[in-house]
Design a protein around this motif. Structure first.
Motif, mmCIF file in Angstrom:
data_model
loop_
_atom_site.group_PDB
_atom_site.id
_atom_site.type_symbol
_atom_site.label_atom_id
_atom_site.label_comp_id
_atom_site.label_asym_id
_atom_site.label_seq_id
_atom_site.Cartn_x
_atom_site.Cartn_y
_atom_site.Cartn_z
ATOM 1 N N UNK A 23 0.801 -1.154 -0.282
ATOM 2 C CA UNK A 23 -0.218 -0.198 0.007
ATOM 3 C C UNK A 23 1.415 0.640 -0.243
ATOM 4 N N UNK A 27 0.740 3.750 -3.342
ATOM 5 C CA UNK A 27 0.390 5.598 -3.040
ATOM 6 C C UNK A 27 0.879 6.712 -3.889
ATOM 7 N N UNK A 138 16.709 9.675 11.388
ATOM 8 C CA UNK A 138 15.762 10.212 12.836
ATOM 9 C C UNK A 138 16.798 10.560 13.751
ATOM 10 N N UNK A 139 15.605 10.677 14.416
ATOM 11 C CA UNK A 139 16.355 11.584 16.423
ATOM 12 C C UNK A 139 17.103 10.164 16.554
ATOM 13 N N UNK A 142 15.419 8.066 19.217
ATOM 14 C CA UNK A 142 14.369 7.639 18.857
ATOM 15 C C UNK A 142 14.805 7.132 17.590
ATOM 16 N N UNK A 144 12.512 4.193 16.022
ATOM 17 C CA UNK A 144 11.483 3.293 15.480
ATOM 18 C C UNK A 144 10.532 3.163 13.693
ATOM 19 N N UNK A 152 7.340 3.999 2.675
ATOM 20 C CA UNK A 152 6.776 4.944 2.465
ATOM 21 C C UNK A 152 7.636 6.336 2.551
ATOM 22 N N UNK A 153 8.791 6.525 3.522
ATOM 23 C CA UNK A 153 9.237 7.587 2.906
ATOM 24 C C UNK A 153 10.320 7.853 2.148
ATOM 25 N N UNK B 20 0.141 5.113 17.651
ATOM 26 C CA UNK B 20 2.026 4.988 16.086
ATOM 27 C C UNK B 20 1.858 6.439 16.139
ATOM 28 N N UNK B 23 4.665 7.797 17.948
ATOM 29 C CA UNK B 23 6.051 7.633 17.704
ATOM 30 C C UNK B 23 6.197 7.945 16.164
ATOM 31 N N UNK B 24 5.859 8.330 15.371
ATOM 32 C CA UNK B 24 6.162 9.105 14.016
ATOM 33 C C UNK B 24 6.544 10.107 14.345
ATOM 34 N N UNK B 26 7.728 11.269 17.329
ATOM 35 C CA UNK B 26 8.955 11.170 18.237
ATOM 36 C C UNK B 26 10.276 10.833 17.293
ATOM 37 N N UNK B 27 10.452 9.863 15.900
ATOM 38 C CA UNK B 27 11.644 10.143 14.927
ATOM 39 C C UNK B 27 11.885 11.061 14.891
ATOM 40 N N UNK B 144 -3.832 6.387 0.355
ATOM 41 C CA UNK B 144 -4.264 5.226 1.605
ATOM 42 C C UNK B 144 -3.173 5.499 2.890
ATOM 43 N N UNK B 145 -3.009 6.782 2.848
ATOM 44 C CA UNK B 145 -1.966 7.179 4.289
ATOM 45 C C UNK B 145 -3.205 7.180 5.208
ATOM 46 N N UNK B 148 -1.111 7.548 10.890
ATOM 47 C CA UNK B 148 0.411 8.435 11.469
ATOM 48 C C UNK B 148 1.165 7.555 10.393
ATOM 49 N N UNK B 149 1.041 7.557 8.658
ATOM 50 C CA UNK B 149 1.995 7.433 8.076
ATOM 51 C C UNK B 149 1.742 8.967 7.485
ATOM 52 N N UNK B 152 4.238 10.808 10.099
ATOM 53 C CA UNK B 152 5.187 10.827 10.273
ATOM 54 C C UNK B 152 5.440 11.733 8.462
ATOM 55 N N UNK B 153 4.687 11.402 6.855
ATOM 56 C CA UNK B 153 5.581 12.152 5.629
ATOM 57 C C UNK B 153 5.967 13.577 6.354
#
Lengths: 245, 245
Positions: A23, A27, A138-139, A142, A144, A152-153, B20, B23-24, B26-27, B144-145, B148-149, B152-153
């Motif tokens: 998925x 995208x 990333x941090x 952290x 994760x 995705x990235x 989630x 977490x995204x 804090x990354x 379809x993000x 959390x995605x 994240x972006x």
């Protein structure tokens, strides 16, 4: 057609994550998935359940028993890693890597991006088969990202980069780059001959010597002509030794 | 301190997705979460379970009954949307938006980014409270993000824009590259050994074979370690031949 990169999932564990990765790819218009030795076999109903809308990627995915098989027709390979590794290869951000990939694809190269299994990530042995490393910044306290998020990235950066490609017309355009299977054969040829000649000594250093050699081959921008010449070099040394024997 | 944007989850449904999202965030070093009217109340054990490692963000999150309360101290607000809306507002890419946000924050503004509920996304009424819209450019045939995605972006773009990026070591920084004289010695070593072994044959091709070999060495990005290994390879083949002789 290979106007987009292949995304190669290496030994993925949970089917759910394979579906989510599909998925995430779709995208950004990416639909060339390859899967190496999925833990739970293939096809995987859990992957299908999670891929809803992107199930076609799973139907079309090429499943390989090992990494050399999955990369056999690729001419340039990136490995995604979370941690810095002690492997001498270019380390690129996702943005830099996907810009680089877009330029390579524009000049006819076949490009792949490897993603490691969920927990451990790629092994050094896997990374030894890559030409360059993609490290997501990333941090440091952290990091994760899960598999689908990493996909995705990189996919996001692919989409950004592919929209702004100016084909690099001059720099080595038209070069007949060696494919993965050719570099693999070269690596095996050297490893076998050197083994026979007693190169991998002492024993406790043997494994790291082999990895270093692999790393070197995969880091080099080898043309088909280079590969043939390097085969010739080793063949001649062996022939010479045998004649003397 | 408001040197980073607030991320505002508007009427989130599943606790798992809130965790989630934490977490995204804090990354990318983002730890200011606000939550508006979470469907399943607050605190939410499912959110805590999924946030592992980023649980502090949930503990510190400001929970508001409605959007005006959540945005009361913000001076500039972005709304993330999947579909284009018929609302006259600037529509920015995540990159443009986070660059804009970094500039605003640098001049003392308090910035927030809103994310809608999982299925429906933000209502027009929510978006009406935003100054600008962030639209993630995805495959028009497949957007379809998940929550959390999307977080994240935008977080990823924040990190890029804010320059907080973990300073990436320069490409292959620290690599001990071979110097010209070392590559020259390597070329001579191979040429001599191959000459001895009868590689440059037939005679009329000898010159171009030597040139091709030289060309290859000089085109390779060789490290000192590579050069030493390649010396070792040839030395071992010669030694082996001599032992057999």
């Amino acid at each position: 057609m290979s106007d987009i990169p292949f995304f190669v999932l290496v030994r993925p564990q949970m089917g759910e994550n394979i579906g989510s990765a599909a998925r995430a790819m779709w995208n950004f218009g990416l639909d060339r998935m390859r899967i190496v030795a999925p833990r739970d076999g293939w096809p995987n109903p859990a992957a299908v359940a999670l891929a809803s809308g992107a199930g076609r990627l799973l139907d079309d995915a090429q499943v390989s028993p090992d990494l050399p098989d999955a990369l056999q027709d690729c001419t340039y390979v990136y490995a995604t890693t979370a941690r810095a590794r002690d492997l001498t290869k270019p380390v690129l951000s996702p943005e830099e890597a996907m810009r680089d990939a877009a330029l390579r694809i524009a000049t006819g190269q076949k490009v792949a991006v490897m993603f490691g299994p969920e927990r451990a990530g790629l092994e050094n042995e896997d990374i030894a088969r890559a030409n360059a490393i993609i490290s997501v910044p990333v941090n440091p306290r952290f990091a994760s990202l899960n598999l689908a998020q990493c996909v995705l990235l990189v996919g996001y950066e692919w989409m950004r980069a592919s929209g702004e490609v100016v084909p690099r017309s001059d720099e080595m355009a038209g070069t007949d780059w060696a494919q993965g299977v050719e570099v693999e054969h070269l690596a095996v040829h050297y490893e076998d001959a050197l083994d026979e000649a007693g190169f991998f000594f002492p024993e406790h250093k043997s494994a790291s010597m082999r990895t270093n050699l692999r790393n070197m081959w995969s880091r080099m921008p080898l043309t088909r002509a280079d590969v043939q010449m390097l085969h010739g070099v080793m063949r001649q040394m062996v022939r010479w030794a045998q004649k003397r024997g």
